[in-house]
Structure formats: structure tokens, C-alpha cells
Design a protein around this motif. Structure first.
Motif, PDB file in Angstrom:
ATOM      1  N   GLN A   2      29.131  37.763  41.843  1.00 59.35           N
ATOM      2  CA  GLN A   2      29.633  38.184  40.540  1.00 59.35           C
ATOM      3  C   GLN A   2      31.008  38.834  40.659  1.00 59.35           C
ATOM      4  OE1 GLN A   2      26.487  40.861  39.287  1.00 59.35           O
ATOM      5  NE2 GLN A   2      25.762  39.342  37.827  1.00 59.35           N
ATOM      6  N   SER A   3      31.808  38.646  39.622  1.00 58.57           N
ATOM      7  CA  SER A   3      33.088  39.345  39.542  1.00 58.57           C
ATOM      8  C   SER A   3      32.811  40.806  39.183  1.00 58.57           C
ATOM      9  CB  SER A   3      33.966  38.704  38.471  1.00 58.57           C
ATOM     10  OG  SER A   3      33.457  38.998  37.184  1.00 58.57           O
ATOM     11  N   PRO A   4      33.792  41.703  39.368  1.00 58.20           N
ATOM     12  CA  PRO A   4      33.586  43.100  38.962  1.00 58.20           C
ATOM     13  C   PRO A   4      33.212  43.226  37.483  1.00 58.20           C
ATOM     14  CG  PRO A   4      35.509  42.948  40.367  1.00 58.20           C
ATOM     15  CD  PRO A   4      35.065  41.529  40.073  1.00 58.20           C
ATOM     16  N   PHE A   5      33.842  42.413  36.626  1.00 57.89           N
ATOM     17  CA  PHE A   5      33.509  42.458  35.201  1.00 57.89           C
ATOM     18  C   PHE A   5      32.067  42.019  34.964  1.00 57.89           C
ATOM     19  CE2 PHE A   5      32.967  40.001  31.286  1.00 57.89           C
ATOM     20  CZ  PHE A   5      33.026  41.043  30.383  1.00 57.89           C
ATOM     21  N   GLU A   6      31.645  40.916  35.586  1.00 61.63           N
ATOM     22  CA  GLU A   6      30.277  40.426  35.397  1.00 61.63           C
ATOM     23  C   GLU A   6      29.255  41.452  35.878  1.00 61.63           C
ATOM     24  OE1 GLU A   6      30.939  35.622  35.883  1.00 61.63           O
ATOM     25  OE2 GLU A   6      30.868  36.883  37.682  1.00 61.63           O
ATOM     26  N   TRP A   7      29.550  42.108  36.997  1.00 59.73           N
ATOM     27  CA  TRP A   7      28.644  43.127  37.524  1.00 59.73           C
ATOM     28  C   TRP A   7      28.527  44.293  36.540  1.00 59.73           C
ATOM     29  CZ3 TRP A   7      28.834  48.262  38.716  1.00 59.73           C
ATOM     30  CH2 TRP A   7      27.758  48.753  39.457  1.00 59.73           C
ATOM     31  N   HIS A  42      37.559  46.735  33.764  1.00 64.52           N
ATOM     32  CA  HIS A  42      36.308  45.969  33.715  1.00 64.52           C
ATOM     33  C   HIS A  42      35.219  46.770  33.009  1.00 64.52           C
ATOM     34  CE1 HIS A  42      38.101  43.072  36.368  1.00 64.52           C
ATOM     35  NE2 HIS A  42      38.247  43.962  37.332  1.00 64.52           N
TER      36      HIS A  42
END
Length: 101
Positions: A2-7, A42
Motif C-alpha cells: 500500500q501507498s502511504p495514502f492507502e495505508w 496523506h
């Protein structure tokens, strides 16, 4: 991975769901505040997106400086401490990015 935003989006969704109850079925006050205090873009975007569809929920994001000096960090916290009652009692969403000179 996952990207930092998705996390952050997943983490906010899980915590908000746990605290407020899935799909509004949990017992909660008539109106809820979700506050996000941090230095990450994020995190700011995740809290705003996660709360966008929630009824009677006020999202309040305070984005601090990224990589502040010790003096800037202290000034941000002093500002936040002075403004917190107004932030909490504001009847609406807030999206505040703190900048210091």
C-alpha cells in the motif's frame, strides 16, 4: 504494498468505523467530530475522504509543518492549544494548514 495514502485511508476507515459504528448503527452522539492532527498530506487527505460520506460527522484536519524546527514545533503546539476549544465547537468541517513566519 500500500501507498502511504492507502495505508492512512484504511487506518482511518477502521478506527472511525470502530468508534462511530459501522454504517451508523453504533451508539454515538447526535453529532461527532473526527480530528486529525499531523504533518502528513496523506493523513489530511485520508481523514477528509473517509468522513466525506458520514452523516452528522464533522472532519477537522490540522496539518502541521513538515520537518519543523524545535521552535516551530513549540509554536504550532501553543497555537493549537489556544485554538482547540474553537476548533472542537465549530459546527462544520475544518481543513487548516498551519504556516509560521
Amino acid at each position: 504494498m500500500q501507498s502511504p495514502f492507502e495505508w492512512k485511508l484504511c487506518a482511518f476507515g477502521n478506527e472511525i468505523g470502530r468508534v462511530l459504528g459501522k454504517h451508523g448503527h453504533g451508539k454515538r452522539p447526535r453529532r461527532s467530530n473526527v480530528l486529525s492532527l499531523g504533518d502528513s498530506a496523506h493523513e489530511r487527505e485520508a481523514v477528509l475522504r473517509t468522513t466525506a460520506g458520514l452523516r452528522d460527522c464533522r472532519a477537522k484536519s490540522l496539518k502541521f509543518l513538515e520537518r519543523p524546527s524545535v521552535d516551530q514545533l513549540c509554536r504550532q503546539h501553543q497555537l493549537m492549544a489556544r485554538c482547540m476549544p474553537e476548533i472542537v465547537h465549530h459546527d462544520g468541517n475544518l481543513d487548516i494548514c498551519i504556516s509560521l513566519r
